[in-house]
Motif scaffolding. Structure first.
Motif, PDB file in Angstrom:
ATOM      1  N   ASP A   1       7.800  18.705   3.326  1.00  8.07           N
ATOM      2  CA  ASP A   1       7.475  17.288   3.522  1.00  8.07           C
ATOM      3  C   ASP A   1       8.587  16.394   3.016  1.00  8.07           C
ATOM      4  N   VAL A   2       9.118  16.661   1.828  1.00  7.41           N
ATOM      5  CA  VAL A   2      10.141  15.796   1.264  1.00  7.41           C
ATOM      6  C   VAL A   2      11.469  15.974   1.994  1.00  7.41           C
ATOM      7  N   ALA A   3      11.763  17.181   2.461  1.00  8.80           N
ATOM      8  CA  ALA A   3      12.994  17.413   3.226  1.00  8.80           C
ATOM      9  C   ALA A   3      12.934  16.656   4.547  1.00  8.80           C
ATOM     10  N   ASN A   4      11.786  16.712   5.238  1.00  6.59           N
ATOM     11  CA  ASN A   4      11.620  15.975   6.492  1.00  6.59           C
ATOM     12  C   ASN A   4      11.789  14.488   6.283  1.00  6.59           C
ATOM     13  N   TYR A   5      11.213  13.981   5.153  1.00 11.96           N
ATOM     14  CA  TYR A   5      11.304  12.536   4.859  1.00 11.96           C
ATOM     15  C   TYR A   5      12.769  12.137   4.653  1.00 11.96           C
ATOM     16  N   ILE A   6      13.524  12.938   3.926  1.00  7.98           N
ATOM     17  CA  ILE A   6      14.934  12.617   3.669  1.00  7.98           C
ATOM     18  C   ILE A   6      15.728  12.582   4.962  1.00  7.98           C
ATOM     19  N   LEU A   7      15.527  13.575   5.800  1.00  6.27           N
ATOM     20  CA  LEU A   7      16.310  13.669   7.037  1.00  6.27           C
ATOM     21  C   LEU A   7      15.901  12.593   8.065  1.00  6.27           C
TER      22      LEU A   7
ATOM     23  N   ASP B   1      20.984  20.712   9.363  1.00  9.47           N
ATOM     24  CA  ASP B   1      20.709  21.934   8.570  1.00  9.47           C
ATOM     25  C   ASP B   1      19.479  21.715   7.686  1.00  9.47           C
ATOM     26  N   ALA B   2      18.333  21.579   8.333  1.00 11.21           N
ATOM     27  CA  ALA B   2      17.107  21.330   7.597  1.00 11.21           C
ATOM     28  C   ALA B   2      16.792  22.466   6.637  1.00 11.21           C
ATOM     29  N   LYS B   3      17.102  23.702   7.075  1.00 13.96           N
ATOM     30  CA  LYS B   3      16.829  24.856   6.230  1.00 13.96           C
ATOM     31  C   LYS B   3      17.699  24.816   4.969  1.00 13.96           C
ATOM     32  N   GLY B   4      18.962  24.358   5.130  1.00 13.43           N
ATOM     33  CA  GLY B   4      19.854  24.277   3.980  1.00 13.43           C
ATOM     34  C   GLY B   4      19.324  23.300   2.928  1.00 13.43           C
ATOM     35  N   LEU B   5      18.798  22.153   3.398  1.00 11.46           N
ATOM     36  CA  LEU B   5      18.229  21.192   2.479  1.00 11.46           C
ATOM     37  C   LEU B   5      16.988  21.781   1.801  1.00 11.46           C
ATOM     38  N   HIS B   6      16.200  22.502   2.593  1.00 14.76           N
ATOM     39  CA  HIS B   6      14.999  23.147   2.052  1.00 14.76           C
ATOM     40  C   HIS B   6      15.371  24.112   0.937  1.00 14.76           C
ATOM     41  N   ASP B   7      16.387  24.945   1.208  1.00 12.72           N
ATOM     42  CA  ASP B   7      16.777  25.949   0.217  1.00 12.72           C
ATOM     43  C   ASP B   7      17.355  25.309  -1.049  1.00 12.72           C
ATOM     44  N   TRP B   8      18.080  24.199  -0.842  1.00 15.54           N
ATOM     45  CA  TRP B   8      18.651  23.515  -2.006  1.00 15.54           C
ATOM     46  C   TRP B   8      17.547  22.934  -2.911  1.00 15.54           C
ATOM     47  N   ILE B   9      16.564  22.332  -2.294  1.00 15.00           N
ATOM     48  CA  ILE B   9      15.461  21.758  -3.083  1.00 15.00           C
ATOM     49  C   ILE B   9      14.686  22.865  -3.790  1.00 15.00           C
ATOM     50  N   LEU B  10      14.535  24.007  -3.109  1.00 19.10           N
ATOM     51  CA  LEU B  10      13.817  25.136  -3.684  1.00 19.10           C
ATOM     52  C   LEU B  10      14.561  25.692  -4.889  1.00 19.10           C
ATOM     53  N   LYS B  11      15.898  25.885  -4.724  1.00 20.60           N
ATOM     54  CA  LYS B  11      16.698  26.441  -5.824  1.00 20.60           C
ATOM     55  C   LYS B  11      17.964  25.606  -5.987  1.00 20.60           C
ATOM     56  N   PRO B  12      17.858  24.442  -6.654  1.00 21.05           N
ATOM     57  CA  PRO B  12      19.030  23.573  -6.802  1.00 21.05           C
ATOM     58  C   PRO B  12      20.036  24.163  -7.773  1.00 21.05           C
ATOM     59  N   GLY B  13      21.281  23.743  -7.616  1.00 18.25           N
ATOM     60  CA  GLY B  13      22.347  24.218  -8.498  1.00 18.25           C
ATOM     61  C   GLY B  13      23.306  23.083  -8.802  1.00 18.25           C
ATOM     62  N   LYS B  14      24.561  23.444  -9.057  1.00 15.19           N
ATOM     63  CA  LYS B  14      25.569  22.437  -9.364  1.00 15.19           C
ATOM     64  C   LYS B  14      26.766  22.678  -8.451  1.00 15.19           C
ATOM     65  N   LYS B  15      27.101  21.673  -7.609  1.00 13.61           N
ATOM     66  CA  LYS B  15      28.214  21.813  -6.668  1.00 13.61           C
ATOM     67  C   LYS B  15      29.418  20.976  -7.077  1.00 13.61           C
TER      68      LYS B  15
ATOM     69  N   PRO C   1       0.822  -1.212   0.000  1.00 17.49           N
ATOM     70  CA  PRO C   1       0.000   0.000   0.000  1.00 17.49           C
ATOM     71  C   PRO C   1       0.849   1.253   0.000  1.00 17.49           C
ATOM     72  N   ALA C   2       0.342   2.259  -0.625  1.00 20.49           N
ATOM     73  CA  ALA C   2       1.074   3.532  -0.665  1.00 20.49           C
ATOM     74  C   ALA C   2       1.276   4.071   0.749  1.00 20.49           C
ATOM     75  N   SER C   3       2.421   4.706   0.965  1.00 23.53           N
ATOM     76  CA  SER C   3       2.744   5.246   2.304  1.00 23.53           C
ATOM     77  C   SER C   3       1.830   6.416   2.648  1.00 23.53           C
ATOM     78  N   ASP C   4       1.554   6.518   3.969  1.00 22.76           N
ATOM     79  CA  ASP C   4       0.777   7.661   4.436  1.00 22.76           C
ATOM     80  C   ASP C   4       1.643   8.905   4.564  1.00 22.76           C
ATOM     81  N   ASN C   5       2.956   8.711   4.444  1.00 21.69           N
ATOM     82  CA  ASN C   5       3.891   9.832   4.588  1.00 21.69           C
ATOM     83  C   ASN C   5       3.893  10.644   3.290  1.00 21.69           C
ATOM     84  N   PRO C   6       3.401  11.883   3.308  1.00 22.93           N
ATOM     85  CA  PRO C   6       3.363  12.678   2.063  1.00 22.93           C
ATOM     86  C   PRO C   6       4.746  12.934   1.495  1.00 22.93           C
ATOM     87  N   GLY C   7       5.762  13.047   2.366  1.00 23.33           N
ATOM     88  CA  GLY C   7       7.119  13.282   1.885  1.00 23.33           C
ATOM     89  C   GLY C   7       7.636  12.107   1.073  1.00 23.33           C
TER      90      GLY C   7
END
Length: 439
Positions: A430-436, A397-411, A358-364
């Motif tokens: 949601d997806v950042a929380n799931y990853i962490l 650094d949850a905020k850092g992951l959030h910002d990266w997903i919002l505006k990804p680049g090349k490192k 069954p599909a996960s209840d976790n939206p992330g």
């Protein structure tokens, strides 16, 4: 030899549907309804031919023009009955021989489809011819041409039907036939067609004999030179001549049919039909050569015995068809059984298959599977870094992951640039929380 040919024959599977009626009932319905249908087809075709012949003779003898008009009055009625009574045999043969009937339809192609417009044109012409008799009194060439064209169409339509029904019997020919014209070259087509034309003339002769012999028919008010006896004698003579010709062409029809459909049952059935025809021929001949007042003495005996002949011949037609198709039908049945087995096995396999997770209840997690899993896995590099590496970088650094997903680049030079995912603020969280949360 035939079994070798049969192995090269297309073998489709049948439709795995139950018949709407018992097979025996459908067979009786097919034979009986076809005989009724073909009776009025014979009267339609034979009547149109005799109308044309009489109208041409009527150019010199007015009474023959009157005879043509009287016969023409019956054509439109008989053709309507032929069409209505054709529904039952058409449905019956469709139901009993679906695979064979539609395969033949496909092989005759545009000619089979053309039956509908041809019938329409012929019917309109017969009505126009019937109701324009007085209007075109002084333009006989046009009036006769209308009937001539009707006759041509009425002669062609049965040929299309005959070719189509004939092809049903020979699935071993389906790989070689290239259209209607090619199907005409089968050796039994034209003998059967000429047999049909003779039957049409013979049946119409018998009908005219009865029609003009009715006491309720005011013969003297229509004709001046022809007598009732003369017309009835000509009609009886036509029936006799056409029936005698059928005795000649009948064996040709049998000899040109492939032997695969022959059986003692068929020979017996046809033989009984011939036996009934013999006294009918004798009574007709006696009427033609006897006294004028005795010409109708045996008419109903003739009608009954010839009716029995036609019934046995029609039954023989079905016996030949059933015998000829039996080997191929066994192959079709085997293929249908194999198909049903495959369907049953596939159905059981689906029933016994393990239920999907069954599909996960976790939206992330749902967002990650939809948007990220093509490039990121748990602990191996796919296109981008694995999840475990992301966690090690952004675990505090949850905020850092959030910002990266919002505006990804090349490192890194060994990774392609991550594209923007177009996620909403809530989806990014949601997806950042799931990853962490992954360990």
């Amino acid at each position: 030899m035939f079994n070798h040919i049969l192995l090269q024959t297309p073998v489709p599977r049948d439709l795995p549907l139950d018949l709407p009626l018992p097979k025996e009932v459908l067979i009786v319905l097919l034979v009986f309804s076809f005989l009724l249908h073909i009776l009025f087809v014979n009267l339609m075709v034979g009547g149109s031919i005799l109308t044309l012949w009489s109208q041409i003779k009527g150019l010199k003898n007015k009474d023959y023009d009157t005879l043509a008009h009287e016969i023409a009055e019956t054509i439109t009625v008989n053709k309507s009955l032929a069409v209505v009574l054709g529904v039952a045999p058409l449905l019956s043969i469709n139901t009993l021989y679906t695979v064979y009937f539609y395969s033949a339809n496909a092989l005759t192609g545009i000619f089979w489809i053309s039956v509908i417009p041809l019938v329409t044109v012929a019917f309109l012409l017969t009505y126009a011819h019937k109701y324009s008799w007085k209007i075109l009194e002084n333009n006989k060439a046009l009036h006769i041409s209308m009937m001539g064209l009707s006759v041509a169409i009425f002669l062609f339509i049965p040929l299309i039907f005959l070719v189509n029904v004939n092809l049903m019997l020979f699935p071993e020919k389906w790989n070689t036939i290239e259209g209607f014209a090619h199907a005409l070259t089968l050796p039994n087509v034209f003998p059967r067609y000429f047999h049909f034309l003779l039957a049409s003339l013979g049946t119409t002769g018998l009908f005219i004999f009865w029609y003009f012999g009715r006491k309720s028919y005011d013969f003297e008010s229509h004709f001046t030179t022809l007598t009732r006896y003369e017309i009835r004698k000509k009609a009886y003579s036509l029936t006799f001549g056409a029936s005698a010709a059928q005795f000649i062409i009948g064996p040709v029809v049998l000899l040109t049919l492939p032997t695969k459909g022959f059986s003692w049952h068929l020979i017996f059935t046809i033989g009984i039909g011939v036996i009934f025809a013999l006294p009918a021929m004798y009574w007709i001949w006696k009427g033609i050569t006897g006294k004028a007042e005795d010409i109708a003495n045996n008419f109903w005996k003739v009608a009954l015995t010839l009716g029995l002949t036609i019934t046995f011949m029609g039954s023989g037609r079905h016996i030949y068809r059933a015998t000829a198709l039996a080997p191929h039908q066994k192959l079709v049945e085997a293929k249908t059984i194999a198909y049903k087995k495959e369907v049953k096995e596939a159905t059981e396999e689906m029933k016994n298959a393990p239920a999907e997770k069954p599909a996960s209840d976790n939206p992330g997690e749902a967002i990650f599977q939809a948007k990220c899993s093509a490039c990121h896995a748990m602990d191996v590099k796919v296109v981008g870094p694995p999840i475990k590496e992301m966690v090690s970088i952004y675990k505090n650094d949850a905020k850092g992951l959030h910002d990266w997903i919002l505006k990804p680049g090349k490192k890194r030079p060994d990774y392609p640039q991550m594209p923007a995912l177009g996620l909403s603020e809530q989806e990014i969280n949601d997806v950042a929380n799931y990853i962490l949360e992954q360990k």
